[in-house]
Structure formats: structure tokens, C-alpha cells
Design an enzyme around this catalytic site. Structure first.
Site, PDB file in Angstrom:
ATOM      1  N   ARG A 248     -12.463 -61.007 110.055  1.00  0.00           N
ATOM      2  CA  ARG A 248     -12.311 -59.927 109.081  1.00  0.00           C
ATOM      3  C   ARG A 248     -10.980 -60.011 108.333  1.00  0.00           C
ATOM      4  O   ARG A 248     -10.739 -59.199 107.448  1.00  0.00           O
ATOM      5  CB  ARG A 248     -12.355 -58.600 109.826  1.00  0.00           C
ATOM      6  CG  ARG A 248     -13.583 -57.743 109.522  1.00  0.00           C
ATOM      7  CD  ARG A 248     -13.493 -56.530 110.409  1.00  0.00           C
ATOM      8  NE  ARG A 248     -14.350 -55.442 110.043  1.00  0.00           N
ATOM      9  CZ  ARG A 248     -15.478 -55.150 110.673  1.00  0.00           C
ATOM     10  NH1 ARG A 248     -15.921 -55.933 111.626  1.00  0.00           N
ATOM     11  NH2 ARG A 248     -16.156 -54.079 110.336  1.00  0.00           N
TER      12      ARG A 248
ATOM     13  N   ARG B 144     -22.607 -43.124 114.127  1.00  0.00           N
ATOM     14  CA  ARG B 144     -21.304 -43.666 114.488  1.00  0.00           C
ATOM     15  C   ARG B 144     -20.165 -42.793 113.953  1.00  0.00           C
ATOM     16  O   ARG B 144     -20.224 -42.293 112.833  1.00  0.00           O
ATOM     17  CB  ARG B 144     -21.170 -45.088 113.928  1.00  0.00           C
ATOM     18  CG  ARG B 144     -21.867 -46.106 114.789  1.00  0.00           C
ATOM     19  CD  ARG B 144     -21.930 -47.463 114.150  1.00  0.00           C
ATOM     20  NE  ARG B 144     -20.688 -47.918 113.547  1.00  0.00           N
ATOM     21  CZ  ARG B 144     -20.509 -49.150 113.094  1.00  0.00           C
ATOM     22  NH1 ARG B 144     -21.476 -50.042 113.204  1.00  0.00           N
ATOM     23  NH2 ARG B 144     -19.381 -49.511 112.546  1.00  0.00           N
TER      24      ARG B 144
ATOM     25  N   ARG C 238     -27.120 -43.639 108.395  1.00  0.00           N
ATOM     26  CA  ARG C 238     -27.420 -44.610 109.461  1.00  0.00           C
ATOM     27  C   ARG C 238     -27.429 -43.915 110.823  1.00  0.00           C
ATOM     28  O   ARG C 238     -26.558 -43.129 111.161  1.00  0.00           O
ATOM     29  CB  ARG C 238     -26.374 -45.724 109.457  1.00  0.00           C
ATOM     30  CG  ARG C 238     -26.502 -46.663 110.651  1.00  0.00           C
ATOM     31  CD  ARG C 238     -25.840 -47.994 110.428  1.00  0.00           C
ATOM     32  NE  ARG C 238     -24.411 -47.920 110.218  1.00  0.00           N
ATOM     33  CZ  ARG C 238     -23.639 -49.001 110.025  1.00  0.00           C
ATOM     34  NH1 ARG C 238     -24.202 -50.208 110.016  1.00  0.00           N
ATOM     35  NH2 ARG C 238     -22.346 -48.878 109.839  1.00  0.00           N
TER      36      ARG C 238
ATOM     37  N   LYS D 279     -25.514 -56.526 108.223  1.00  0.00           N
ATOM     38  CA  LYS D 279     -25.211 -57.663 109.110  1.00  0.00           C
ATOM     39  C   LYS D 279     -25.801 -57.446 110.503  1.00  0.00           C
ATOM     40  O   LYS D 279     -26.404 -58.341 111.077  1.00  0.00           O
ATOM     41  CB  LYS D 279     -23.681 -57.863 109.237  1.00  0.00           C
ATOM     42  CG  LYS D 279     -22.980 -58.131 107.915  1.00  0.00           C
ATOM     43  CD  LYS D 279     -21.503 -58.462 108.103  1.00  0.00           C
ATOM     44  CE  LYS D 279     -20.674 -57.356 108.726  1.00  0.00           C
ATOM     45  NZ  LYS D 279     -20.520 -56.141 107.888  1.00  0.00           N
TER      46      LYS D 279
HETATM   47  P1  AMP Z   1     -18.372 -53.023 112.868  1.00  0.00           P
HETATM   48  O1  AMP Z   1     -19.384 -52.583 113.860  1.00  0.00           O
HETATM   49  O2  AMP Z   1     -18.356 -54.505 112.663  1.00  0.00           O
HETATM   50  O3  AMP Z   1     -18.471 -52.266 111.555  1.00  0.00           O
HETATM   51  O4  AMP Z   1     -16.937 -52.666 113.497  1.00  0.00           O
HETATM   52  C1  AMP Z   1     -16.589 -51.338 113.821  1.00  0.00           C
HETATM   53  C2  AMP Z   1     -15.082 -51.207 113.884  1.00  0.00           C
HETATM   54  O5  AMP Z   1     -14.563 -52.050 114.932  1.00  0.00           O
HETATM   55  C3  AMP Z   1     -14.336 -51.664 112.639  1.00  0.00           C
HETATM   56  O6  AMP Z   1     -14.279 -50.654 111.630  1.00  0.00           O
HETATM   57  C4  AMP Z   1     -12.963 -51.982 113.208  1.00  0.00           C
HETATM   58  O7  AMP Z   1     -12.228 -50.811 113.506  1.00  0.00           O
HETATM   59  C5  AMP Z   1     -13.321 -52.637 114.536  1.00  0.00           C
HETATM   60  N1  AMP Z   1     -13.535 -54.090 114.361  1.00  0.00           N
HETATM   61  C6  AMP Z   1     -14.703 -54.775 114.528  1.00  0.00           C
HETATM   62  N2  AMP Z   1     -14.535 -56.070 114.295  1.00  0.00           N
HETATM   63  C7  AMP Z   1     -13.239 -56.234 113.963  1.00  0.00           C
HETATM   64  C8  AMP Z   1     -12.451 -57.351 113.589  1.00  0.00           C
HETATM   65  N3  AMP Z   1     -12.974 -58.582 113.491  1.00  0.00           N
HETATM   66  N4  AMP Z   1     -11.132 -57.137 113.325  1.00  0.00           N
HETATM   67  C9  AMP Z   1     -10.576 -55.922 113.424  1.00  0.00           C
HETATM   68  N5  AMP Z   1     -11.258 -54.808 113.758  1.00  0.00           N
HETATM   69  C10 AMP Z   1     -12.582 -54.964 114.026  1.00  0.00           C
END
Ligand code: AMP
Length: 232
Positions: A88, A161, A127, A13
Site C-alpha cells: 500500500r 466495518r 457494505r 479486491k
Molecule cells: P483493507 O481491509 O485492506 O481495506 O484494510 C483495512 C485497514 O487495515 C486499512 O484501512 C489500514 O488501516 C489497515 N491496513 C491493511 N493493509 C495495510 C497495509 N498494507 N499497510 C498499512 N495498513 C494496512
């Protein structure tokens, strides 16, 4: 054009959103990036979210909904946006629908990027992302040309990460299947799927085949009235 990029962590994404931003000139709204920025800046919100994020959990709905509500008010969102990592959960999806409905807006299309769990695990472990511009690399299939250096901006220092460990990824996948995947019931009619296991270029082409037809078309000019033309 208001679009959601939907899919498990590591489906691509973020990689696709960065390309689509340049193609369509609309911003990427990534709740993950916003939360990482809060964490890096050491804000109270960042401190509160850090432990949850690193362990692969989900930050509370109220926090991320408020973040998106504020972000979508900014001027650069007036022609649309690409949501990446939001919504999410079902409550986030419902809040988004209500937020947009209040402004007479809606989500035009949800692009589901499908990717099986074993591919997600492999991608996460390998990654790396540029600490300056966010460009994403895979140490085996898309390595940087020069070790630890971003091809795009030249920054030295690619980061892994904290939530890309196998343990955290497994937790994120469990959360995805339990809390995020049910969102398809909310978006069934406007959900279009692409195969996220293909190369990034092929995935971009597949997404463009979905989004290009939705691009805002310039309003047709009315033909100028001829002088003395009848009004009938
Ligand atoms: P991502 O970069 O989208 O994989 O997000 C990294 C982390 O941020 C996730 O594993 C969650 O801990 C938190 N996070 C990001 N977006 C959301 C969301 N919409 N709802 C809840 N936690 C989020």
C-alpha cells in the site's frame, strides 16, 4: 502465480480475491483481514492497530511487511498467492520485491481494479460482511436473500466495518491517492487494469482473461525413448 490485486478501498479486491482463491487454488493474503483478526483476538498488535484502522489510517510499514514475510513462508504459498491490500506504500512495494528476489521469485502480474471515488463511498456505506465466512454484500445492489443472514454459510449477523463510515472512507481515499496510487510506477510494466464498476461476475471474467494464461501448465512429458534408438 504471484499476483497483486491493486485498487482503492471498496474496488472489490476482497470480493474478487475470494472467488479467485477457489478458481486458482492459491491463498488470498489480505493484510486487512490479518489485522482485523489480530484486533478481534485482542493481541497487542491488534490493540495497537485498532485505532489507526478505525480512523482510516495506515498501519506502519514495518508491521505489515513482517506479517507478509511470515505469511508467505507457509507451505500453501509455494504455488503462488493473491495479495489483497498489500503493498500500500512504496516502501512496502520495495520490501516485497526484495523479499521475493531473495527467493528467486517475482510478482507475475498486478491486476488494477479501477473504481472512482464516488462509487467507493457508496459501496463502503452499504457494505456488510458475514462475521463467519467473510462473504461481502451490498445492501442495495447485492443484498442477502434473508435479512442479516449470510447466503453462503447461513450465519446470522452481517457486520458493517468500523472504517466504512463516510469520514473514514474519505480518509482512506486520500491515503490511497497519496501513498498507494504511486505504486503504479513500480509495477508499470506488469500492471493490467479492469473496470471495477461492473458487476462482480463481469469483473471476475475480466480478471480471468488476464490470469488464466498465467496458470501453471503441467510439465510436458518427454516422449519415451524407443528401444535401441540411436543416440546421435
Ligand atoms: P483493507 O481491509 O485492506 O481495506 O484494510 C483495512 C485497514 O487495515 C486499512 O484501512 C489500514 O488501516 C489497515 N491496513 C491493511 N493493509 C495495510 C497495509 N498494507 N499497510 C498499512 N495498513 C494496512
Amino acid at each position: 502465480m504471484r499476483t497483486i490485486l491493486f485498487g482503492p478501498p471498496g474496488a472489490g479486491k476482497g470480493t474478487q480475491a475470494k472467488r479467485l482463491v477457489e478458481i486458482y487454488g492459491i491463498p488470498q493474503l489480505s493484510t486487512g483481514d490479518m489485522l482485523r483478526a489480530e484486533k478481534a483476538a485482542g493481541t497487542p498488535l491488534g490493540k495497537q492497530a485498532a485505532a489507526i484502522m478505525d480512523a482510516g489510517g495506515l498501519v506502519s510499514d514495518d508491521i505489515v511487511i513482517a506479517m507478509i514475510e511470515e505469511r508467505t513462508k507457509l507451505d500453501d504459498c509455494k504455488n503462488g498467492f493473491l495479495l489483497d491490500g498489500f503493498p500500500r506504500t512504496i516502501p512496502q512495494g520495495e520490501a516485497l520485491n526484495a523479499m521475493l528476489a531473495n527467493k528467486g521469485q517475482k510478482i507475475d502480474v498486478v491486476v488494477g481494479i479501477d473504481c472512482p471515488d464516488e462509487v467507493v463511498r457508496d459501496r463502503a456505506v452499504y457494505r456488510r460482511s458475514c462475521g463467519a465466512c467473510g462473504t461481502i454484500f451490498h445492501l442495495q445492489s447485492m443484498p442477502p436473500k434473508v435479512d442479516n443472514t449470510c447466503d453462503k454459510c447461513g450465519h446470522v449477523g452481517l457486520t458493517h466495518r468500523a472504517d466504512d463510515t463516510l469520514e473514514a472512507v474519505n480518509k482512506r481515499l486520500t491515503k490511497f491517492h497519496k501513498e498507494t496510487a504511486p505504486l503504479t510506477s513500480l509495477y508499470g510494466a506488469i500492471l493490467q487494469r479492469v473496470d471495477g464498476t461492473q458487476s462482480p461476475d463481469v469483473v471476475t471474467r475480466a480478471i480471468r482473461a488476464i490470469l488464466d494464461p498465467l496458470k501453471a501448465k503441467p510439465a510436458k512429458k518427454k516422449p519415451a525413448k524407443k528401444k535401441g534408438a540411436s543416440r546421435h
